[in-house]
Design an enzyme around this catalytic site. Structure first.
Site, mmCIF file in Angstrom:
data_model
loop_
_atom_site.group_PDB
_atom_site.id
_atom_site.type_symbol
_atom_site.label_atom_id
_atom_site.label_comp_id
_atom_site.label_asym_id
_atom_site.label_seq_id
_atom_site.Cartn_x
_atom_site.Cartn_y
_atom_site.Cartn_z
ATOM 1 N N SER A 137 3.982 -10.773 -4.411
ATOM 2 C CA SER A 137 3.600 -11.163 -5.819
ATOM 3 C C SER A 137 5.227 -11.295 -6.596
ATOM 4 O O SER A 137 5.909 -10.363 -6.386
ATOM 5 C CB SER A 137 2.789 -10.078 -6.604
ATOM 6 O OG SER A 137 2.909 -10.535 -7.968
ATOM 7 N N TYR A 150 -0.157 -1.502 -8.590
ATOM 8 C CA TYR A 150 -0.405 -2.913 -7.851
ATOM 9 C C TYR A 150 1.045 -3.397 -7.187
ATOM 10 O O TYR A 150 1.430 -3.642 -6.062
ATOM 11 C CB TYR A 150 -1.012 -3.951 -8.526
ATOM 12 C CG TYR A 150 -1.018 -5.229 -7.886
ATOM 13 C CD1 TYR A 150 -1.587 -5.887 -6.950
ATOM 14 C CD2 TYR A 150 -0.001 -6.114 -8.539
ATOM 15 C CE1 TYR A 150 -1.607 -6.867 -6.419
ATOM 16 C CE2 TYR A 150 0.132 -7.538 -8.153
ATOM 17 C CZ TYR A 150 -0.911 -7.953 -7.029
ATOM 18 O OH TYR A 150 -0.968 -9.060 -6.403
#
Length: 242
Positions: A137, A150
């Protein structure tokens, strides 16, 4: 090209877009899903209507046994596996102080351990010259508040990508990662006001959000022979967001 590729978490979203792209490129596909068997079956049916070959296999990527079974299915159905796309993952917005043990286990299991176990299995079972693509990400570098757990998991994925690229290179297996930026989807838009959406758009030099197909194109490139000299890289597909 009929070389088999495993795509985890491929029942919807980016995973399904990756499956469509790779099927058009001629790959046989083994798609995994944790939930949503109907959605996974619909993706398989779509690929078959387009002339491709695919099967869907239920699997929890945080389970080494499940991943071994996925590789077994791929080899039995289509033959030796060429590629692995570690796409499966999960995200929750939660401040670090409010992140309980269950959330930490879930997010590390789905994101970090899933990629780790997948790469470990692939190290022994991909054909020489195969390729692995992990999904990370862009927010790893923007350090978005509320995504600490995360992003800690995705940071680990990026580190493992670079390590595995060096360790697996002796067999000609390349390992890279794609780090998407903001992707336009119903899930992304849900619960956001017009003002909030405009604020996100303002972060993009291109003045728009990305879409699933743009991420799928990057993954397809990293599996293609055209990227034969690309190894250990994190490709940030984010429209120029820092």
């Amino acid at each position: 090209m009929t070389t088999p590729v495993i795509v985890t978490g491929a029942s919807a979203g980016i995973g399904a877009a990756i499956a469509r792209r790779l099927s058009r490129a001629g790959h046989d596909l083994v798609l995994t899903y944790r939930t949503g068997s109907d959605r996974a079956a619909a993706v398989v049916a779509e690929l078959e209507r387009g002339g491709g070959r695919a099967v869907a296999v239920p699997a929890d990527v945080a389970s080494p046994a499940d991943l071994r079974a996925v590789f077994d299915t791929a080899e039995t159905t289509f033959g030796p596996v060429f590629g692995l796309v570690n796409n499966a993952g999960a995200a929750r917005v939660r401040p670090l102080a409010d992140s309980d043990d269950a959330l930490i286990r879930d997010l590390f299991g789905a994101n970090l351990f899933g990629a780790l176990y997948g790469m470990r299995e692939a190290a022994a079972r991909l054909v020489p010259g195969g390729a692995i693509v992990n999904l990370s990400s862009t927010a790893v570098h923007t350090a978005t508040p509320g995504l600490g757990v995360y992003l800690a998991a995705k940071s680990g994925v990026e580190t493992l990508t670079r390590v595995a690229a060096k360790e697996f290179g002796a067999r000609g297996i390349r390992v890279n990662a794609v780090a998407p930026g903001l992707i336009d989807s119903p899930m992304f838009r849900e619960g956001k006001t017009d003002a909030e959406l405009r604020r996100f758009l303002a972060q993009s030099p291109l003045g728009r959000l990305g879409d699933n197909d743009e991420i799928a194109a990057a993954v397809a490139y990293l599996l293609h022979p055209d990227s034969s000299w690309v190894n250990g890289q994190i490709l940030r597909v984010n429209g120029g967001v820092a």
